[in-house]
Design an enzyme around this catalytic site. Structure first.
Site, PDB file in Angstrom:
ATOM      1  N   TYR A 139      39.014  31.408  49.104  1.00 20.20           N
ATOM      2  CA  TYR A 139      39.480  30.684  47.917  1.00 20.20           C
ATOM      3  C   TYR A 139      40.354  29.499  48.342  1.00 20.20           C
ATOM      4  O   TYR A 139      41.361  29.678  49.039  1.00 20.20           O
ATOM      5  CB  TYR A 139      40.260  31.669  47.043  1.00 20.20           C
ATOM      6  CG  TYR A 139      41.186  31.093  45.992  1.00 20.20           C
ATOM      7  CD1 TYR A 139      42.522  31.471  45.950  1.00 20.20           C
ATOM      8  CD2 TYR A 139      40.730  30.217  45.016  1.00 20.20           C
ATOM      9  CE1 TYR A 139      43.381  30.992  44.981  1.00 20.20           C
ATOM     10  CE2 TYR A 139      41.585  29.725  44.036  1.00 20.20           C
ATOM     11  CZ  TYR A 139      42.910  30.112  44.018  1.00 20.20           C
ATOM     12  OH  TYR A 139      43.763  29.632  43.050  1.00 20.20           O
ATOM     13  N   ASP A 224      43.350  41.452  48.051  1.00 20.36           N
ATOM     14  CA  ASP A 224      43.382  40.787  46.750  1.00 20.36           C
ATOM     15  C   ASP A 224      42.173  41.270  45.963  1.00 20.36           C
ATOM     16  O   ASP A 224      41.035  40.887  46.262  1.00 20.36           O
ATOM     17  CB  ASP A 224      43.353  39.270  46.950  1.00 20.36           C
ATOM     18  CG  ASP A 224      43.494  38.499  45.634  1.00 20.36           C
ATOM     19  OD1 ASP A 224      43.272  39.104  44.555  1.00 20.36           O
ATOM     20  OD2 ASP A 224      43.796  37.308  45.674  1.00 20.36           O
ATOM     21  N   ILE A 226      41.451  40.958  42.707  1.00 21.91           N
ATOM     22  CA  ILE A 226      41.498  40.322  41.395  1.00 21.91           C
ATOM     23  C   ILE A 226      40.171  40.382  40.650  1.00 21.91           C
ATOM     24  O   ILE A 226      40.139  40.309  39.425  1.00 21.91           O
ATOM     25  CB  ILE A 226      41.995  38.867  41.537  1.00 21.91           C
ATOM     26  CG1 ILE A 226      42.486  38.335  40.196  1.00 21.91           C
ATOM     27  CG2 ILE A 226      40.923  37.981  42.140  1.00 21.91           C
ATOM     28  CD1 ILE A 226      43.039  36.909  40.283  1.00 21.91           C
ATOM     29  N   LYS A 263      40.962  37.290  35.696  1.00 19.09           N
ATOM     30  CA  LYS A 263      39.516  37.240  35.858  1.00 19.09           C
ATOM     31  C   LYS A 263      38.828  38.345  35.064  1.00 19.09           C
ATOM     32  O   LYS A 263      37.960  38.085  34.252  1.00 19.09           O
ATOM     33  CB  LYS A 263      39.150  37.373  37.344  1.00 19.09           C
ATOM     34  CG  LYS A 263      39.938  36.446  38.239  1.00 19.09           C
ATOM     35  CD  LYS A 263      39.628  34.984  37.972  1.00 19.09           C
ATOM     36  CE  LYS A 263      40.447  34.084  38.866  1.00 19.09           C
ATOM     37  NZ  LYS A 263      40.221  32.672  38.629  1.00 19.09           N
TER      38      LYS A 263
END
Lengths: 430, 510
Positions: A139, A224, A226, A263
């Protein structure tokens, strides 16, 4: 005649003037182009379609207005966060993992978004000058979020298309050794699972190898997660928390999970992030540091109410997954019809598209030329792999969940036409 | 005027949802629920602060690690040097006191022996007005649904990290109103953050490098140490103010502090003032503000003016914002930055709404980017847009709030007088700066902390000792009284009396 004397400008810090916010990359230039000329079905059909923003607007209507008792809520600024909210978050995280891992509400630290959670963990786990290992492609925001104010470096762990960009022990070792050779202390490994931009979950066997690696090197692991609720089926996603549970939480004090509702629930505006750490010191410190990034008590209240409605959350998670899967299949089919292949994906709000065959030369410059072409001519904002630090040129991240079906169809037809034109050009060159 | 007295929770309740309207009795029950959550749990480890996590029994730690590692090795993964120093238990009385109240909060009915909170500068006097407004306007304000509000799609998606323009406009308007309408705040210079705490930290990152320093008049708000030193690594150099001057700041003292810093090789990048001041309760007048600007200009440094209590004035003096001193044409505007927020004047600390206001384009550009780590939740922004746009309401609110603070102040000061205690002449704030120096023995920080300990554990009131505020003279304490209602004042006075009577006065200070 007056003489103008220039007064010395009062100076700013290095942080304020630095470029490590990384916002000069195509990732952000694309958004700018979209902002200046956004597609609209009626008013601007030739505008740029946004496919560079991983936002989920497919989410079932999750808004529930909850009239709350104003006063106590308004006064509540305890950095522990509302217990009802933490409980609801813990239970939501458990549901996403099909009950295969348990989360203790007292280990949840609240932050205003995962952006803040990642930065906070970096402050806590590493000193300025230290490094975090991050598998590529990753990302683009990490360059800014993890490095900017913290002074910590990122060492990429390069993954290849030859094994579907999976994280291999060799790649991990290579990155670690590279850091050592430069006399940089590696303090942790950060993985995103499911991965952004790949749109794929990390295999169980790879997670186990990753855990072994960090234990052997005695470093931290930030997972992570998410997009954990955005895997296309419940069984596809294995969380590090499950692995730890299976081994009775041995060596868990080096593991920290980041989560957010931006998200999975499509609520990025709400600014809701969490750190879940198995390390008491980290929990305590993170909690204190969260003073800089607390979640509005009103929002905590609202979400506590929503997330503790198990019937609602179960239904939501299931329907959201179905819609994402359907949308994924739609875009994959569309791209295949246009002669484009993608990495096999099973999660996330995007797919990882391979346009390397269109590159005149396998270089980053060519990739950027292609990206510009697609942005300004085809008017689609997609994210080039180079902004994600992908070693192999020609890959692009394409988001599919932030628009309606009609718009996606239009985007696909633009790609189709574009590919047609490219093929004709290639033929005429031969 | 209906006020809340903190109630002690009765039994263990489930931490579930509370649905209810904003009517007084629902409030009452919710408060009980709120406090149930904060009932004391016996600390799991006496050496750790009570803020450590409670029930960890769900996670079983395996002792088999010893079997895997070579004998004799205890390989513990390290946290950063920064984190290690932070993980140590808070030894500042400021924080210890806050923890104690959390563990054992006073409740008129169910825990009359609990600790009364006078260490948190919070205003509970005027929330009922906001509550009333909301109950009359609920459908519009909650989530912005209905009418031509943004709707769930508008507020749910990514918004500018430095805040919705509508809220910046409303906030600029509110600040203009609160600060006396002598200066107009420009929405384009507003950066919204999740509280004033991150606003101050962001400014520290923007104005100074690691190891640089700000001058700060002392005594000062204990939180500055965390906000400025911790992650931004900027030092704070106290500029001591004294009781003989009523703790007024002097330029001479600033100059002296600056020169001493220079001798030490410390680079001073700015002055941090809080105006109205915390903990003393002074206002800086126009002359002083002009002098400060001259001082900053001569040294080419910044001024950060924390004006978070601007609306909590009730005395005869008028509040003057640093913004008023800066003319829009003035080249000096680049060095002035203002902090504001909704936690004090508007009593909504839980909502996490702060303002970084600057005249410096570079600072604004950097701050807007940095605000991504500390953004305000959009439903909250939407709610505030609605409330703050109702200027009839906000004007009424500001006026009534001031009256209520004044009347509590009078009651409290009268109570102190009964005890033979004096406080500084105050014009503002949610607290009194009280002189208890003749009651401490020895006349030192130790004596002061002994008294603080008695006040906390015997009188069971949480007040903030001057040493936590870096006050150079021992024996001063900050008493926040706006968390109480009128009934609470005599109770507090009574409790203080118990301790005061036991203290032998030391030799009178000359």
């Amino acid at each position: 005649m007056a003489i103008e004397i220039e007064k010395p400008r009062v100076s700013l810090s290095k942080v304020a003037l630095s470029e490590t916010h990384g916002e000069d990359s195509p990732y952000f230039a694309g958004w700018k182009a979209y902002d200046e000329n956004p597609y609209d079905e009626l008013n601007n059909p030739s505008g740029v379609i946004q496919m560079g923003l991983a936002e989920n607007q497919l989410a079932a209507n999750s808004g529930r207005s909850s009239t709350s008792s104003f006063r106590e809520n308004a006064l509540f600024q305890d950095y522990h966060g509302l217990q009802s909210f933490r409980k609801a978050m813990a239970s939501f995280m458990e549901q996403i993992r099909g009950g295969r891992a348990k989360f203790d509400p007292d280990r949840i630290v609240i932050t205003a978004g995962a952006t803040a959670a990642n930065e906070l963990l970096t402050f806590i786990l590493a000193d300025p000058g230290d490094a975090l290992l991050i598998p590529t492609p990753y990302y683009p925001g990490f360059d800014r979020d993890l490095r900017w104010r913290t002074g910590v470096n990122i060492i990429p762990v390069h993954c290849q298309s030859s094994n579907n960009f999976e994280i291999s022990p060799q790649a991990l070792e290579a990155a670690y050794n590279e850091a050592e050779s430069k006399n940089i202390k590696v303090k942790g490994l950060l993985i995103t699972n499911p991965s952004n931009p790949l749109g794929a979950t990390i295999k169980r066997s790879n997670l186990q190898k990753i855990l072994k690696f960090v234990t052997c090197k005695n470093i931290h692991l930030i997972s992570d997660e998410i997009y954990s609720g955005s895997s296309f089926s419940c069984d596809e996603f294995v969380s590090i928390s499950q692995i730890l549970a299976e081994q009775n939480y041995k060596d868990s004090e080096r593991v920290h999970v980041v989560y957010s509702l931006s998200k999975d629930l499509g609520l990025p505006g709400f600014r809701v992030g969490t750190i879940y750490s198995y390390n008491d010191d980290v929990v305590r410190t993170a909690r204190r540091m969260s003073s800089f990034t607390l979640i509005s008590s009103q929002t905590q209240q609202l979400l506590a109410s929503m997330l503790s409605d198990k019937r609602f959350t179960e239904n939501y998670i299931r329907v959201n997954r179905e819609r994402l899967k359907k949308r994924y299949e739609m875009i994959i089919d569309g791209l295949r019809n246009a002669g484009i292949s993608c990495l096999n994906g099973n999660a996330g709000l995007f797919c990882w598209m391979n346009l390397s065959s269109l590159l005149l030369e396998p270089t980053m410059e060519c990739e950027l030329e292609l990206w510009k072409l697609i942005l300004y001519e085809v008017r689609l904002n997609i994210s080039p792999g180079s902004s994600c630090h992908c070693l192999e040129p020609g890959w692009f991240r394409v988001c599919f969940a932030n628009m309606n079906e009609k718009t996606l169809e239009i985007a696909l037809s633009r790609i189709h036409d574009f590919m047609d034109r490219m093929r004709k050009v290639k033929i005429s060159l031969q | 005027m209906r006020l809340i007295v903190p109630l002690q929770g009765v039994v263990q309740g489930r931490g579930g949802i509370i649905l209810g309207s904003i009517i007084p009795c629902a409030l009452f029950y919710f408060l009980q629920f709120y406090l149930k959550r904060h009932r004391s749990l016996p600390p799991t480890n006496p050496t750790l602060p009570s803020t450590s996590s409670g029930n960890l029994s769900e996670l079983q730690r395996c002792s088999s690690r010893a079997n895997l590692l070579p004998r004799g090795s205890t390989v513990r993964v390290r946290v950063s040097a920064r984190a290690s120093s932070i993980a140590k238990p808070n030894d500042s009385p400021y924080y210890i006191g806050l923890d104690r109240v959390r563990e054992d909060p006073y409740d008129e009915m169910s825990n009359p022996d609990g600790v009364i909170q006078l260490g948190l500068s919070e205003n509970r006097l005027s929330l009922d007005m906001i509550e009333k407004w909301l109950s009359e306007n609920l459908s519009i304000s909650m989530l912005g649904l209905g009418g031509d509000g943004l709707g769930i799609s508008g507020i749910a998606t990514y918004q500018p990290m430095d805040g919705l323009m509508e809220l910046k406009v409303a906030m600029a308007g509110f600040m203009t109103e609160v600060m006396g309408r002598t200066v107009s705040f420009d929405p384009s210079q507003v950066v919204l953050t999740s509280g004033a705490t991150p606003a101050l930290e962001i400014l520290s990152f923007c104005l100074a490098d690691q190891g640089n320093a700000f001058l700060v008049p002392a005594p000062y708000y204990p939180g500055f140490d965390r906000d400025i030193k911790w992650r931004a690594g900027v030092e704070l150099i106290p500029v001591h103010c004294r009781s003989c001057d009523n703790f007024t700041l002097s330029i001479a003292a600033l100059e002296q502090a600056y020169n001493q810093a220079r001798k030490r090789g410390q680079k001073v990048r700015g002055i941090l003032i809080s105006n109205p001041s915390n903990p003393v309760g002074n206002l800086l007048n126009k002359d002083m503000l002009y002098d400060l600007l001259d001082f900053a200009r001569d040294l080419n440094i910044h001024i950060i003016s924390d004006e978070i209590f601007a609306g909590s004035t009730y005395g005869n003096e008028e509040f003057v914002s640093m913004a008023e001193i800066i003319d829009s044409e003035d080249a000096d505007k680049d060095r002035v930055h203002i902090i504001y927020g909704m936690s004090k004047d508007f009593s909504v600390p839980g909502f996490r709404v702060g303002v970084l206001y600057s005249f410096n384009e570079n600072v604004l550009a950097a701050s807007r980017k940095l605000s991504r780590f500390s953004s305000v939740s959009t439903p909250t922004q939407q709610l505030l847009v609605s409330v703050l746009s109702d200027t009839n309401f906000t004007q009424e609110y500001i006026k009534t709030n001031k009256q209520r603070i004044r009347s509590m102040y009078n009651l409290f000061v009268a109570g102190l007088r009964e005890l033979g205690l004096k406080c500084t002449e105050s014009n503002e704030g949610l607290y009194s700066w009280v002189d208890m120096s003749r009651l401490i023995s020895p006349y030192s920080e130790k004596g002061e902390l002994d008294l603080w300990d008695k006040l906390l554990n015997v009188a069971k009131i949480n007040v903030t000792p001057g040493s936590a505020c870096h006050c150079i003279e021992p024996g001063w304490f900050r008493f926040c009284y706006t968390t109480l209602n009128e009934k609470g004042i005599p109770i507090v006075v009574d409790r203080i009396r118990k301790v005061v009577e036991r203290c032998k006065p030391t030799v009178l200070k000359l």
